[in-house]
Enzyme design. Structure first.
Site, short mmCIF file in Angstrom:
data_model
loop_
_atom_site.label_atom_id
_atom_site.label_comp_id
_atom_site.label_asym_id
_atom_site.label_seq_id
_atom_site.Cartn_x
_atom_site.Cartn_y
_atom_site.Cartn_z
CB CYS A 1 -41.76 -122.61 3.59
SG CYS A 1 -42.16 -122.59 1.83
CG HIS B 1 -46.07 -121.87 3.80
ND1 HIS B 1 -44.78 -121.44 4.02
CD2 HIS B 1 -46.54 -122.30 5.00
CE1 HIS B 1 -44.49 -121.58 5.31
NE2 HIS B 1 -45.54 -122.10 5.91
CG ASP C 1 -46.69 -122.87 9.08
OD1 ASP C 1 -45.70 -122.25 8.65
OD2 ASP C 1 -47.85 -122.64 8.69
#
Length: 172
Positions: free
Chosen positions: A130, A62, A79
């Site tokens: 991501c 990620h 994030d």
């Protein structure tokens, strides 16, 4: 990330001064501390920059983005899945303090610095965007514009990024 730095140099005075670190910076900092990365900025006065994007690869699956904004005295962690990462934020604070002592020979006063997980940011709706989200957080912030994108724009951003990388220059 290097294209963000290049764009800020080409448009000096028009855009914030940017120095983007590479994807190997954060793992090395977390593993070896300041001594592991201190030479990486030997030719750069980091404190003459406004914004320092720091890509963060979490668990090898990620991507996130930490962004140091020196004029605003902030370190934010972006994030797209909403997970905090205090070890990264702490490491960046210690890094800046050590960098100041090493390169400027004076302590960095972090009083008033806001160090936090960014809130109210776009979230990804899948498990594959991501990296694009992380790059777009850096792209928007280094252009000094509000983060207004969403999951729906990810296919466009993917194509745009591929063309920019192939062309060696960011659009706009």
């Amino acid at each position: 990330m290097s294209l963000l730095t290049e764009r800020s140099e080409k448009r000096a005075g028009e855009l914030p001064a940017v120095y983007a670190v590479n994807t190997f910076f954060m793992p090395r900092l977390l593993q070896a501390g300041y001594s592991g990365v201190k030479r990486w900025t030997r030719k750069v006065d980091l404190f003459s920059k406004d914004i320092i994007p720091v890509p963060v690869h979490c668990g090898n699956v990620h991507w996130c983005m930490a962004i140091i904004n020196l004029p605003k005295k902030t370190i934010h962690y972006y994030d797209s899945m909403g997970r905090p990462n205090q070890p990264v934020l702490d490491a960046l604070v210690h890094y800046l303090q050590a960098e100041s002592l090493d390169k400027r020979h004076k302590p960095l006063n972090i009083t008033g610095f806001v160090v936090e997980h960014a809130q109210n940011i776009p979230r990804q709706g899948n498990s594959s965007d991501c990296g694009v989200f992380s790059c777009m957080f850096a792209e928007y912030i280094t252009r000094n514009v509000p983060i207004t994108f969403s999951q729906a724009e990810m296919p466009y951003f993917r194509k745009k990024m591929a063309l920019e990388i192939a062309g060696g220059e960011l659009w706009q």
